[in-house]
Design an enzyme around this catalytic site. Sequence first.
Site, short mmCIF file in Angstrom:
data_model
loop_
_atom_site.label_atom_id
_atom_site.label_comp_id
_atom_site.label_asym_id
_atom_site.label_seq_id
_atom_site.Cartn_x
_atom_site.Cartn_y
_atom_site.Cartn_z
N LYS A 216 6.66 5.43 1.14
CA LYS A 216 6.41 6.71 0.28
C LYS A 216 6.86 8.19 1.24
CE LYS A 216 4.60 3.47 -2.16
NZ LYS A 216 4.56 3.21 -3.66
C1 LIG Z 1 3.18 2.54 -4.11
C2 LIG Z 1 2.54 2.52 -5.12
C3 LIG Z 1 1.02 2.34 -5.62
C4 LIG Z 1 0.74 2.19 -4.99
O1 LIG Z 1 -0.05 3.31 -3.78
P1 LIG Z 1 -0.19 1.61 -2.54
O2 LIG Z 1 -0.85 3.50 -1.07
O3 LIG Z 1 0.84 1.06 -1.81
O4 LIG Z 1 -1.43 1.42 -2.29
C5 LIG Z 1 0.92 3.04 -6.93
N1 LIG Z 1 1.78 3.60 -7.64
C6 LIG Z 1 3.27 4.00 -7.78
C7 LIG Z 1 3.88 4.11 -8.89
C8 LIG Z 1 3.38 3.67 -6.47
O5 LIG Z 1 4.54 3.42 -6.08
#
Ligand SMILES: *Cc1c(COP(=O)(O)O)cnc(C)c1O
Length: 444
Positions: A216
């Site tokens: 992210k």
């Molecule tokens: C990465 C992601 C998540 C989940 O986040 P995590 O921290 O990996 O559990 C949820 N929604 C979207 C759109 C994502 O890209």
Amino acid sequence: MTNRGSYPANLAPGEALAIDGGTPVRTAPLPWELPGAYFIGAEERALVDQVVDAQSPFRFYGLDAQHMVDRLEAEWCRKFNHAFALGVNCGSAALHIALAAGEIGPGDEVLVPGYMWVSCLSAIVRLGAIPRLVDIDRSFCIDPEDMRRKIGPHTRAVLFVNMSGAMGRNEEVAAIARQHGLFMVEDCAQWAGGSLHGRSAGSFGDIGIFSFQLNKNMTSGEGGLLVTQSQHLYKRCVAIHDVGFARNEQGRLDPMDERYQLWGIGSRMSDLTGAMALGQLGKLDTITGNMRAAKWRIREAIADLPGLGLREIADPAGDTGPFLITIYPTAELCQRFTAALQAEGVRGHPGSLACIPMRDWGMHWYFNVPSLVHKRSLARDGFPWSHPANAFAAEYRYTRGTLPVCDDMESRAALLTISPMLSETDTDEIIAAFRKVGAALLAG
Ligand SMILES: *Cc1c(COP(=O)(O)O)cnc(C)c1O
């Protein structure tokens, strides 16, 4: 702005594409698609050291609690103008907590786009509700027209997902949600630091969620955050993310507050994670600024290639920039174009997903999630698909063919990840490769 004239518009006579044996534009791999990782450094170390030195990794109390998660939440609210923020252990848990705070459960249908991440579906199904797929438009987010068509007597909520680092038609979807009394969760896991017409990511629904997982915009390895304007929803989130109860000023459980006697899922953020995330938050503008600048430079330099389409982005200033989405006239051309780009050196290290057709984008597409297609359950009785309150959904299908635009984009669109570490030369070479391949493969 970029001067397109500085890039070769046409191939020199006899210059072959690298995929046909010609000389590639570049050979070095592109940096990894892990934006925050490259920025981890002295600031994160100093904050983490502070927690370690104080021997106090728990956020609520300890030998000498440093309150890193409190600081992260306060800084997030100040910077992005939210009333309440709550750090959690990951984005997937944040989705579960947000929907549970909205009292979503059996008998409820939740609108969710067919281009998302599997965590979106998982949160809905584990709470006992039914996912109702909604198609996307050229923003690669929920198509408001299809959303209107999909609203039925059981629709209780909409999960809006800001995919691939940018916004969609957030305001229109929020207006439809309000009009129909739907609870709205805004998934900003891929859009931290983003905005739309000056309004911050996460402020368009009842609750917004973020992720700090490694891929992210900013990262603490694992981590997540919820934001809301509602004190009531915030307090429900606090109880649910913890062990199911309120806490007092001293950080001790207060099980006697009857409004918040709930069930918790054990998703607190550690103060070590809080320290990492706080360090990264200070760099978020730099990270997204780098990605946005490189991405828009590429977009502008390739926009005139005949037949090449680009994702619609309503507010370029609020795009965080980690992905460039291109659209081709046919599925065959999309595959060939992307393979040709890779051959020109537009690719990452082995194992990277830096330059791929969206056909290779896995569980971001509804029909690639086997647990959804086959209606899997965590329990022996088939819950929630078997729940009597969900009988209305007995005929719902999740196989390919359910959402025409998603199906089409999966076959005709491609993805290029934009690292915040791209040098000007990297960006120039990406543009040169697009124009070289475009001149050869796209009809003028
Ligand atoms: C990465 C992601 C998540 C989940 O986040 P995590 O921290 O990996 O559990 C949820 N929604 C979207 C759109 C994502 O890209």
